[in-house]
Every structure is written in C-alpha cells, then in structure tokens.
Design an enzyme around this catalytic site. Structure first.
Site, PDB file in Angstrom:
ATOM      1  CE1 TYR A 147       4.001  -2.433  -1.672  1.00 17.10           C
ATOM      2  CE2 TYR A 147       3.787  -0.371  -0.960  1.00 17.10           C
ATOM      3  CZ  TYR A 147       3.909  -1.860  -0.628  1.00 17.10           C
ATOM      4  OH  TYR A 147       2.301  -2.050  -0.283  1.00 17.10           O
ATOM      5  CE1 TYR A 167      -1.998  -2.412  -0.931  1.00 18.24           C
ATOM      6  CE2 TYR A 167      -3.015  -0.643   0.206  1.00 18.24           C
ATOM      7  CZ  TYR A 167      -1.958  -2.159   0.411  1.00 18.24           C
ATOM      8  OH  TYR A 167      -0.663  -1.798   0.679  1.00 18.24           O
ATOM      9  CG  ASP A 199      -9.434  -0.057   4.856  1.00 17.79           C
ATOM     10  OD1 ASP A 199      -9.190   1.505   4.955  1.00 17.79           O
ATOM     11  OD2 ASP A 199      -8.580  -0.863   3.664  1.00 17.79           O
ATOM     12  CE  LYS A 207      -1.702   5.099   3.309  1.00 17.08           C
ATOM     13  NZ  LYS A 207      -3.241   3.973   2.835  1.00 17.08           N
TER      14      LYS A 207
HETATM   15  C1  PLP Z   1      -2.522   2.648   3.060  1.00 15.40           C
HETATM   16  C2  PLP Z   1      -3.804   1.280   3.215  1.00 15.40           C
HETATM   17  C3  PLP Z   1      -4.095   0.085   3.590  1.00 15.40           C
HETATM   18  C4  PLP Z   1      -2.877  -0.217   4.525  1.00 15.40           C
HETATM   19  O1  PLP Z   1      -2.287   0.532   5.821  1.00 15.40           O
HETATM   20  P1  PLP Z   1      -0.329   0.239   6.040  1.00 15.40           P
HETATM   21  O2  PLP Z   1      -1.053   1.153   7.181  1.00 15.40           O
HETATM   22  O3  PLP Z   1       0.217   0.917   4.988  1.00 15.40           O
HETATM   23  O4  PLP Z   1      -0.485  -0.831   6.485  1.00 15.40           O
HETATM   24  C5  PLP Z   1      -5.069  -0.180   3.502  1.00 15.40           C
HETATM   25  N1  PLP Z   1      -6.348   0.396   3.115  1.00 15.40           N
HETATM   26  C6  PLP Z   1      -6.477   1.427   2.627  1.00 15.40           C
HETATM   27  C7  PLP Z   1      -7.235   1.803   1.748  1.00 15.40           C
HETATM   28  C8  PLP Z   1      -5.042   2.156   2.411  1.00 15.40           C
HETATM   29  O5  PLP Z   1      -5.103   3.226   1.850  1.00 15.40           O
END
Ligand code: PLP
Length: 415
Positions: free
Chosen positions: A10, A137, A231, A260
């Site tokens: 980015y 996102y 998610d 994460k």
């Molecule tokens: C960070 C994130 C992703 C993407 O994860 P990456 O490991 O960066 O590919 C997808 N969904 C959410 C809610 C996120 O915070």
C-alpha cells in the site's frame, strides 16, 4: 534513501519517506536500528495480542522447529494440527466442528466463499453471489476484494476485474432491516452466502454495530436459509472483549474465518471452521464433491504450535479482565475528544479505540506518523481514522502515553 528493491505494501514508492528499521521486539515494544524502544499502538496489524517474543510462544515454535517444522497435510496429519483443530472446535459454539487450515486471512475468506459455492453445487444448486456490507474489508485477493466496500475500499480501481457481488449497508434500524429482508428475498436463489465482520468492521473504517444488529442479520439469514459467513479475522481472540465477537450476539454462523491473533503475531496461519451441515454436504461417493482446496503450507506445524501456545495463554491469562480494563481506559481517555471540532466520532469496544476525524488524513499521514514517533509510539492512521489496538497485556502507563499522544497530535493538527 528508499530501497526500491524491497517493494512495500500500500505504498507509493516514489513519494514515501524512508521506513523505520525495526531490528528487535519485546513485550509491547518495537526496537529500532538506532536502539529506540517504540510502543506499538497497533500490535503489528492487530496480531500481537500478548506482546512480542512471549517466552511461551517462542519456546513452542523453537521446540517444533527441532522436531517437525513442517509436513504436507495431503495424506498426512500431525499432532499440532490435530490438537489445534480440536481446541478451536471446543472454543467455538454449537456445531462449528470442522476446521480447514490456510495461511492468510484473505485465503481464509477465499476458502469460505469457495466452500459456500460448492455447498450449493453439491446439492445441485448454482448460487455464486455474496451479500456483503458497506465499509467491509475482507482481504486483498480477488474474491476477497469483491466483497470489500466497492467505493471506500482500497480496491475500487479493480472493480471491472472483480466478480459482481451484492453490496448493501448494514441494516442498523428496524426500517432498514425490513428493506434488507425484502431485498434478500428478491435475490435469494443466487446468494451463496452473506459475509460480515461481526461487531467491528476493521480496515474498511472501523465502524461498529451492536450485537442486536448482528443477531437480526443472523435471524434473517436463518429465515431465508442463507449461509452466514463470519469474518472474525480481526475480531477473533478477545479483541472485542469476548473470545469471539459472535459470542456477544449468541450467533452461530455457518462458517467462521480466523487468523491475525491466532498465532499471537508470530507466524502466518488462518482457519476456516464450518458447521456440521456444511461439512456433510461435502461427504459423498463422488470424489469431485470434496472441497477442492489445499494450500502448500496449510497447517504448518510451527504455526500450529504457536497457535496452541496462544490458546494456552487464553486459558491461563486474565485476558478478559485486561481487555475490560483497556476498554475503560480507552473510553475515559478518548471519549472527551468527541468535543473537538476536528473529530466526527469516538468509538471504543474491547481493546479497540477509534477516533474518526472529520477530514481524511491521507495528506497528513506522514506528519502524524512522525509526531507519534517523536512521542515514542508506532501508530499509523488510515483514511480519517486514528486508532489503537494494544496488546492485552500492555502496561496501562504505556496505553496512557498512546492516548495522550493521540489527543495531543489531533489538537496540534492543522487541518
Ligand atoms: C486482515 C483481514 C483480512 C485479510 O487477512 P490477510 O492475512 O491480510 O490476508 C480479512 N478480513 C479481515 C476482517 C481482516 O481484518
């Protein structure tokens, strides 16, 4: 001088200033080449929930590296992946019992979408579109990009290359919920799933919604027999105050994506966990009905060992109390900022503190980063958002330094 060999994420490489070099880390600190200890206010993109170099996580990775660093999961299993799958199943509600591993969050989202599409295919139905929410996102790969906010998201320039999805605002009022329901009914037969970041939408602008709103979306999905994909890549593992955000709404999604904080910010690992009826739709005499996915490094043994060590910490540490304390401290320190003319809204949930400004800081991002560095803090704003996501065991004095710096630099900012 900027190193043009190392291409950064980015980042407009032509105009960016030289990035700071980090050579070591410990607890909540990043240590620069010059030896400065910076307090990390964002925990390496929300991963580092127990701080850096936690001895228990380091020991688990070291010991696994010496016995079995990695083995392909094709036709082979190993104890770390098996143990982790069983523990995730035990931590998740109801029949979220079937764990598929991957390496990154985006990949987990891709897999969840593929799973949903194939779930319907295996039952003779072609449903390929996803309902997704404004400000959402879900990652940087193509299908994941397609369910991000189409305007606000980082990916709008790719819109002509992306599959068309069904974007809609989060129905926050009774009235919006009725409209949402009617609209879903209309598209029902083409919808493979509804994907949402429960309670907090992360990188799309850190917007929040109540457990009640989440519960209502879930109820509508169940009424219309639509798959709900949660998610929780950002919200999972304590960030919002409960182990998972869905717990606060007593919602059981059909599929949940985790990543994460899963390895406490040490190694890449993600998991997609499906409810039993989803899993069972893949059981058949037909080999093609199997889930057609298998990343090379899936279930990496060192990453699974790190995650098992992190889950040990979640069972032994007083993380819930700590997150509660962080929430109170963030509320006390940041809410007064809502009186500033520069501030649109302050939002706090669990260990997430968000100051939404009236104006985008894009042009002043470097200015803010520099000011925070001068305060001994690593913090990077995005869009019109200045936020902190501290590790759960951060010293309160350091959290205070972060919130004081946020207040001071917003005050000093010439809009
Ligand atoms: C960070 C994130 C992703 C993407 O994860 P990456 O490991 O960066 O590919 C997808 N969904 C959410 C809610 C996120 O915070």
């Amino acid at each position: 001088m900027i190193d043009h060999t190392l291409w950064l994420p980015y980042t407009q490489m032509q105009t960016t200033s030289t990035p700071i070099e980090i050579v070591a880390s410990e607890e909540e600190y990043l240590i620069t080449k010059q030896g400065t200890k910076l307090i990390d206010a964002i925990g390496s993109w929300w991963t580092s929930c127990y701080g850096y170099n936690h001895p228990a996580i380091v020991a688990a990775i070291q010991s696994q590296a010496e016995t079995l660093p990695h083995v392909m999961l094709g036709g082979i299993v190993h104890p770390q992946a098996q143990r982790l799958a069983h523990r995730l199943k035990a931590l998740l509600p109801a029949d979220l019992n079937h764990v598929f591993f991957a390496n990154t969050g985006s990949e987990a989202v891709e897999i969840s979408m593929k799973m949903a599409i194939q779930y319907w295919l295996n039952q003779g139905q072609t449903r390929t579109q996803f309902v997704c929410f404004e400000q959402g996102y879900h990652g940087d790969t193509f299908y994941a990009m397609s369910v991000c906010d189409p305007v606000e998201g980082m990916h709008h320039i790719f819109k002509n290359a992306l599959p068309k999805q069904l974007h809609t605002p989060i129905p926050r009022s009774k009235e919006n919920l009725e409209t949402f329901k009617t609209w879903l009914r209309l598209h029902k037969n083409q919808i493979a799933g509804v994907i949402i970041e429960p309670l907090v939408q992360g990188a799309g602008g850190m917007k929040m919604h109540t457990p009640q709103v989440l519960k209502e979306i879930d109820t509508v999905c169940k009424e219309l027999d639509l798959l709900l994909i949660a998610d929780e890549i950002f919200t999972g593992f304590g960030r919002t105050g409960s182990l998972f955000a869905i717990n606060q709404a007593h919602v059981v999604p059909d599929i949940i994506c985790l990543s994460k904080a899963l390895t406490g910010g040490t190694l890449p690992l993600a998991a997609v966990i499906a409810r039993t009826p989803i899993y069972e739709a893949f059981l058949s005499d037909n080999p093609e009905a199997a889930l057609m996915h298998g990343p090379t490094y899936m279930g990496n043994a060192m990453a699974c060992a790190a995650a098992n060590a992190v889950l040990d910490l979640f069972s032994t540490e007083a993380w819930q109390e700590n997150v509660q304390k962080i929430q109170t401290q963030l509320q006390n320190a940041l809410v007064p900022l809502s009186n500033s003319a520069k501030v649109k809204e302050v939002r706090v949930l669990g260990a997430i503190g968000v100051v939404e400004l009236q104006q985008n800081v894009a042009h002043d991002k470097a200015w803010f980063v520099k000011r925070f560095l001068e305060s001994g803090i690593w913090l990077r704003p995005f869009g019109n958002i200045i936020y902190t996501t501290p590790c759960f065991n951060m010293r309160s004095i350091n959290l205070q330094r972060i919130t004081e710096a946020i207040c001071k630099h917003i005050h000093d900012w010439k809009t």
